[in-house]
Every structure is written in C-alpha cells, then in structure tokens.
Design a protein around this motif. Structure first.
Motif, PDB file in Angstrom:
ATOM      1  N   VAL A 153      11.174  -1.518   4.940  1.00  0.00           N
ATOM      2  CA  VAL A 153      10.477  -0.340   5.454  1.00  0.00           C
ATOM      3  C   VAL A 153      11.476   0.778   5.717  1.00  0.00           C
ATOM      4  O   VAL A 153      11.238   1.946   5.369  1.00  0.00           O
ATOM      5  N   SER A 154      12.628   0.443   6.297  1.00  0.00           N
ATOM      6  CA  SER A 154      13.665   1.447   6.551  1.00  0.00           C
ATOM      7  C   SER A 154      14.157   2.077   5.256  1.00  0.00           C
ATOM      8  O   SER A 154      14.353   3.296   5.173  1.00  0.00           O
ATOM      9  N   VAL A 155      14.368   1.242   4.249  1.00  0.00           N
ATOM     10  CA  VAL A 155      14.836   1.747   2.954  1.00  0.00           C
ATOM     11  C   VAL A 155      13.776   2.665   2.341  1.00  0.00           C
ATOM     12  O   VAL A 155      14.101   3.754   1.828  1.00  0.00           O
ATOM     13  N   LEU A 156      12.519   2.245   2.391  1.00  0.00           N
ATOM     14  CA  LEU A 156      11.446   3.073   1.835  1.00  0.00           C
ATOM     15  C   LEU A 156      11.338   4.397   2.573  1.00  0.00           C
ATOM     16  O   LEU A 156      11.132   5.454   1.961  1.00  0.00           O
ATOM     17  N   LYS A 157      11.475   4.354   3.888  1.00  0.00           N
ATOM     18  CA  LYS A 157      11.404   5.592   4.667  1.00  0.00           C
ATOM     19  C   LYS A 157      12.579   6.491   4.324  1.00  0.00           C
ATOM     20  O   LYS A 157      12.432   7.707   4.231  1.00  0.00           O
ATOM     21  N   HIS A 158      13.758   5.895   4.162  1.00  0.00           N
ATOM     22  CA  HIS A 158      14.955   6.691   3.906  1.00  0.00           C
ATOM     23  C   HIS A 158      14.964   7.290   2.495  1.00  0.00           C
ATOM     24  O   HIS A 158      15.254   8.482   2.321  1.00  0.00           O
ATOM     25  N   SER A 163       0.833  -1.201   0.000  1.00  0.00           N
ATOM     26  CA  SER A 163       0.000   0.000   0.000  1.00  0.00           C
ATOM     27  C   SER A 163       0.870   1.254   0.000  1.00  0.00           C
ATOM     28  O   SER A 163       0.603   2.218  -0.743  1.00  0.00           O
ATOM     29  N   ALA A 164       1.929   1.255   0.813  1.00  0.00           N
ATOM     30  CA  ALA A 164       2.830   2.410   0.878  1.00  0.00           C
ATOM     31  C   ALA A 164       3.527   2.636  -0.458  1.00  0.00           C
ATOM     32  O   ALA A 164       3.679   3.790  -0.896  1.00  0.00           O
ATOM     33  N   VAL A 165       3.941   1.574  -1.113  1.00  0.00           N
ATOM     34  CA  VAL A 165       4.593   1.709  -2.424  1.00  0.00           C
ATOM     35  C   VAL A 165       3.622   2.311  -3.434  1.00  0.00           C
ATOM     36  O   VAL A 165       3.990   3.200  -4.219  1.00  0.00           O
ATOM     37  N   MET A 166       2.366   1.856  -3.403  1.00  0.00           N
ATOM     38  CA  MET A 166       1.360   2.424  -4.312  1.00  0.00           C
ATOM     39  C   MET A 166       1.139   3.902  -4.010  1.00  0.00           C
ATOM     40  O   MET A 166       1.003   4.714  -4.931  1.00  0.00           O
ATOM     41  N   LEU A 167       1.108   4.237  -2.730  1.00  0.00           N
ATOM     42  CA  LEU A 167       0.929   5.645  -2.355  1.00  0.00           C
ATOM     43  C   LEU A 167       2.132   6.481  -2.784  1.00  0.00           C
ATOM     44  O   LEU A 167       1.979   7.636  -3.210  1.00  0.00           O
ATOM     45  N   LYS A 196       4.079   7.366   4.542  1.00  0.00           N
ATOM     46  CA  LYS A 196       4.857   7.320   5.793  1.00  0.00           C
ATOM     47  C   LYS A 196       3.973   6.834   6.946  1.00  0.00           C
ATOM     48  O   LYS A 196       4.409   6.024   7.768  1.00  0.00           O
ATOM     49  N   ALA A 197       2.731   7.272   6.995  1.00  0.00           N
ATOM     50  CA  ALA A 197       1.799   6.834   8.043  1.00  0.00           C
ATOM     51  C   ALA A 197       1.513   5.337   7.923  1.00  0.00           C
ATOM     52  O   ALA A 197       1.437   4.628   8.929  1.00  0.00           O
ATOM     53  N   VAL A 198       1.388   4.869   6.702  1.00  0.00           N
ATOM     54  CA  VAL A 198       1.127   3.442   6.488  1.00  0.00           C
ATOM     55  C   VAL A 198       2.340   2.619   6.895  1.00  0.00           C
ATOM     56  O   VAL A 198       2.218   1.578   7.555  1.00  0.00           O
TER      57      VAL A 198
END
Length: 195
Positions: A186-191, A156-160, A170-172
C-alpha cells in the motif's frame, strides 16, 4: 484388670457394635428407599456413555468414508459416484472440492453456485473470485467477515490506477487496515502510483 474395668470394656464394645448395626440399618433403609433412583442413574450413565461412543464411532466412519471419496475424486475428478458420496457424507468438504475444481477450471458458473454455500469460507472465497471490477471488490471488502478484505481493496486500487482514477484509488487504499501484511505494498502504491 478388675471386674469393673471388664464390664466397662464390654459395655464400650457393645455400644460400638450397636452404633455399627444402627448405621448398617440406616444405610439399608437408605438403599431400599432410593434403590430405583440409584439403578436408574447407573443405567442412564451407561446409556449416555454408550450413545456417545456409538456417535463417535459413526462420525469417525463418516470421516473415513468422506476421505476415501475425496481420494477417489483426486484420482478421477469426473467420478460422479464419489462426488455424490462426498456430498452425502460431508457437504462442506463437497463444496471445498467444487471450489477447488472451479478455480482450477476457471468455471464462473460453478463459483456462482458456491456463493451461497453453507461452508462460510467457500462462500466468501467464491464471492472474492467473482468480484471482477473495483466496485464489486469494494463491496466484497465492505463485508464484516471478508477473508481477503485488504487484498480486495488493493486489487481494486490497482484496477482504478489502471483506469487513471488516482483519487478514488487513494481513497480505497486508505481503507486498508494498519495491521495488514499488505501495508508495504500500500505504501509503495501510494508513493509511486497515487501522487
């Protein structure tokens, strides 16, 4: 030995024989009194053991027949007789077969029919596969026993992120559990994606 000692010895033997016969009579009375109960108990135990054995043999036969039907389906997926036999013998295994075929053929109609399957895992996996947008994935992840909960949140976060909704992504991502094996991702996506 004296006569007195012999008499005492005979008395002791008679007393012990008398006690033995007394115990035998008491045992005989007990057996006569509870004979029907003891026979009924033995018969009940034999019946329970026999019924358990028959049930286990029947279940083993069902498993073997279900495996044979599944084997026929692997060699010929369009064998409707084998499919109906599998459904009769093992409804859960039938649903697993239908799920595997729906995934292989990308059949959303079949997946929709499996959303309410009695096989809990099949039902859950079908719901995950049908969740195609971020909102549906988050709804799936909000279920208590969702198998792919964390994966659905990351997806879902990747789609967002692809829709440039960085704050929502970020909230997801913050909902992913700390014990998840996806934490590195998740850490990589956040970074890199959610700055």
């Amino acid at each position: 030995m004296s006569l007195k000692e012999n008499i005492n010895m005979v008395k002791e033997e008679l007393n012990s024989e008398e006690k033995f016969f007394e115990k035998a009579v008491m045992t005989e009375k007990f057996v006569k009194k509870y004979k029907n109960v003891m026979i009924a108990s033995v018969v009940a135990v034999v019946l329970v053991v026999g019924a358990n054995f028959a049930y286990n043999m029947n279940e083993e036969g069902k498993v073997l027949a279900a495996n044979e039907a599944l084997s026929k389906l692997y060699s010929n997926p369009s064998d409707s007789a084998a499919l109906s036999e599998l459904k009769r013998l093992s409804p859960d295994l039938h649903d697993v077969w239908l799920y595997s075929q729906a995934i292989a053929n990308n059949d959303t109609a079949a997946l929709n029919s499996l959303k309410n399957s009695n096989a809990m895992i099949v039902s859950d996996l079908a719901k995950y596969e049908l969740a195609g947008d971020p909102a549906a994935l988050e709804e799936y992840a909000s279920k208590q026993n969702a198998i792919y909960r964390d994966l659905a949140l990351v997806k879902s976060a990747v789609m967002l992120l692809n829709e440039n909704k960085v704050d929502k992504a970020k909230a997801v991502l913050s909902k992913v559990s700390a014990e998840s094996s996806l934490n590195e991702l998740v850490s990589v996506l956040k970074h890199y994606g959610v700055n």
